[in-house]
Design a protein around this motif. Structure first.
Motif, PDB file in Angstrom:
ATOM      1  N   TRP A   1       0.762  -1.216   0.035  1.00 17.50           N
ATOM      2  CA  TRP A   1       0.229  -0.172   0.115  1.00 17.50           C
ATOM      3  C   TRP A   1       0.769   1.188   0.055  1.00 17.50           C
ATOM      4  O   TRP A   1       0.563   2.182  -0.463  1.00 17.50           O
ATOM      5  N   ILE A   2       1.894   1.215   0.794  1.00 16.23           N
ATOM      6  CA  ILE A   2       2.872   2.332   0.545  1.00 16.23           C
ATOM      7  C   ILE A   2       3.441   2.611  -0.714  1.00 16.23           C
ATOM      8  O   ILE A   2       3.316   3.568  -1.405  1.00 16.23           O
TER       9      ILE A   2
ATOM     10  N   CYS B   1      -4.722   9.326  -3.768  1.00 16.79           N
ATOM     11  CA  CYS B   1      -5.290   8.024  -4.006  1.00 16.79           C
ATOM     12  C   CYS B   1      -6.388   7.682  -3.237  1.00 16.79           C
ATOM     13  O   CYS B   1      -6.781   8.686  -2.376  1.00 16.79           O
ATOM     14  N   GLY B   2      -7.232   6.586  -3.373  1.00 15.54           N
ATOM     15  CA  GLY B   2      -8.348   6.251  -2.718  1.00 15.54           C
ATOM     16  C   GLY B   2      -8.355   5.668  -1.600  1.00 15.54           C
ATOM     17  O   GLY B   2      -9.570   4.817  -1.242  1.00 15.54           O
ATOM     18  N   PHE B   3      -7.422   5.785  -0.820  1.00 13.18           N
ATOM     19  CA  PHE B   3      -7.443   5.322   0.590  1.00 13.18           C
ATOM     20  C   PHE B   3      -6.560   5.910   1.473  1.00 13.18           C
ATOM     21  O   PHE B   3      -5.625   6.741   1.284  1.00 13.18           O
TER      22      PHE B   3
ATOM     23  N   MET C   1       2.715   5.991  -3.066  1.00 12.90           N
ATOM     24  CA  MET C   1       3.573   6.732  -3.895  1.00 12.90           C
ATOM     25  C   MET C   1       3.511   7.060  -5.053  1.00 12.90           C
ATOM     26  O   MET C   1       4.043   7.525  -5.709  1.00 12.90           O
ATOM     27  N   LYS C   2       2.294   6.405  -5.925  1.00 13.99           N
ATOM     28  CA  LYS C   2       2.245   6.660  -7.263  1.00 13.99           C
ATOM     29  C   LYS C   2       1.634   7.880  -7.590  1.00 13.99           C
ATOM     30  O   LYS C   2       1.516   8.373  -8.682  1.00 13.99           O
ATOM     31  N   GLN C   3       1.333   8.715  -6.589  1.00  9.49           N
ATOM     32  CA  GLN C   3       0.513   9.871  -6.805  1.00  9.49           C
ATOM     33  C   GLN C   3       1.541  10.856  -7.114  1.00  9.49           C
ATOM     34  O   GLN C   3       1.324  11.990  -7.379  1.00  9.49           O
TER      35      GLN C   3
END
Length: 423
Positions: free
Chosen positions: A173-174, A298-300, A178-180
């Motif tokens: 999930w990290i 992100c959505g979380f 970080m894809k943002q």
């Protein structure tokens, strides 16, 4: 070097925390708070910085591990150190500047000077020690430091598991969070902090609590445009909360925004149309779509026990001050080397909800205050943590999961709290 910390008398944590409820003394008892500082914050990995906050040699920032003041600094070889902010001579703090750049740390009281790696380099009027002072015996007390994907953690506990093992499934999930950066490195681009009169665990619970969102943040939803309001209809999107082990959890609010590199062909939201048009002046269409999709975050929410929330598009850092006071830092994130327009848009979104004059933080702080105040009444009445328990499922990897409004993440955090307090 072995350092002994005072041991708090054993508490009956088992009586305070059950599977679906907890005693309100968790919020109000000073003895419990003191034990948490030694048993939890001094015995696990605690987040202290993001790599972008100290990018070059000599860059430093102040932080805390529990109640202990520390300095996070990068040395000339690029290694990161975390030192207790205390001179070995007479205990004066070496640094009172929140962040900056330096070649060394010099005690303002008697001038003992330390290199960036913590070694003692200079002592004024050293002859007064009659050659009995071996500087090698008096470095700064330094913590064990490890890093994952730019997140820097430190611990006083030398023998505990590696950071990688501690994070476990949370690492996936990290990576997604970080894809943002949309292909650019993530960097901290601003922050604000505030204090609220409540226990640190009240805030820890909040980052994994979707149940409150449509109620507490009604003002945010009514002030937003219809497109934003629809996107934040998180109770009806099939989201979930999952226990990731070691007190960590993830709360997925918008499943369609879990992986920001997927579905790049989807229509660009109207609220980002002007941004997309501006970006098209200097970027190809595929990159424009990637950047625009990442701008909103992100959505979380990812909760990393005990003190960091990777929350949609920012870091939320909690710092215990006392049993009934907590400091919260909200760190806005941007794209290192990315387009100024995209970083500007991220800041405006951050200000609208999390900023000091935004819609989110003031409403959250109000209810946290009310929880602390209410917990002092009817002390024998438990805090309920059973929402979503009846339909909680255990996946193939043994991780518990329930619907987005469930208190699964809180139960995960309190299981870890109980383990550490009883250890």
């Amino acid at each position: 070097m072995t350092v002994a910390f005072p041991v708090t008398p054993m508490l009956d944590a088992g009586a305070l925390v059950g599977e679906d409820r907890a005693g309100s003394a968790l919020y109000t008892d000073p003895a419990i708070f003191a034990a948490e500082m030694s048993r939890i914050f001094e015995n696990t990995w605690v987040w202290v910085a993001h790599a972008s906050e100290i990018p070059k040699a000599g860059d430093f920032k102040m932080a805390q591990v529990g109640l202990q003041p520390v300095i996070v600094v990068r040395d000339r070889k690029g290694a990161v150190h975390v030192h207790v902010n205390r001179c070995r001579h007479r205990a004066a703090t070496l640094c009172e500047v929140r962040k900056g750049k330096t070649n060394s740390f010099v005690c303002p009281y008697h001038g003992w000077a330390y290199a960036l790696d913590g070694s003692l380099r200079g002592v004024p009027y050293e002859k007064g020690y009659d050659d009995s002072l071996n500087k090698a015996d008096f470095p700064l007390l330094s913590l064990r430091v490890e890093e994952y994907h730019g997140l820097i953690f430190a611990t006083f506990a030398r023998e505990i598991q590696s950071l990688s093992d501690f994070l476990g499934p949370a690492k996936t999930w990290i990576d997604l969070f970080m894809k943002q950066g949309a292909g650019f490195p993530i960097k901290a681009i601003g922050e604000h902090k505030f204090r609220f009169p409540g226990n640190w665990k009240i805030q820890l619970e909040n980052t994994t609590d979707a149940y409150h969102f449509p109620l507490v943040h009604k003002s945010f939803l009514s002030a937003a445009d219809q497109e934003t309001e629809d996107s934040w209809d998180i109770m009806n999107k099939g989201g979930f909360v999952e226990d990731l082990g070691n007190g960590h959890s993830v709360m997925v609010m918008m499943p369609e925004l879990v992986d920001l590199e997927e579905n790049l062909d989807a229509p660009i939201p109207e609220k980002f149309a002007a941004l997309a048009e501006e970006l098209r002046q200097s970027h190809p269409e595929d990159q424009v779509r990637r950047i625009v999709r990442a701008v909103g975050g992100c959505g979380f929410n990812l909760n990393l026990f005990p003190n960091l929330g990777c929350s949609a598009a920012f870091f939320r850092v909690l710092q215990p001050i006392s049993v009934d006071e907590t400091e919260v830092r909200h760190v806005a994130l941007g794209m290192e080397g990315g387009p100024a327009a995209a970083n500007r848009a991220r800041l405006r979104i951050h200000e609208f909800f999390q900023g000091p004059m935004g819609f989110g933080s003031p409403d959250d702080a109000e209810v946290w205050d009310r929880v602390q105040h209410g917990a002092r009444g009817a002390a024998g009445m438990p805090i309920m943590l059973h929402r979503g328990l009846s339909h909680e499922e255990v996946g193939a990897e043994g991780r518990k999961r329930s619907d987005v409004s469930a208190e699964t993440g809180m139960r995960a955090a309190y299981r870890q709290w109980k383990r550490m307090m009883e250890a």
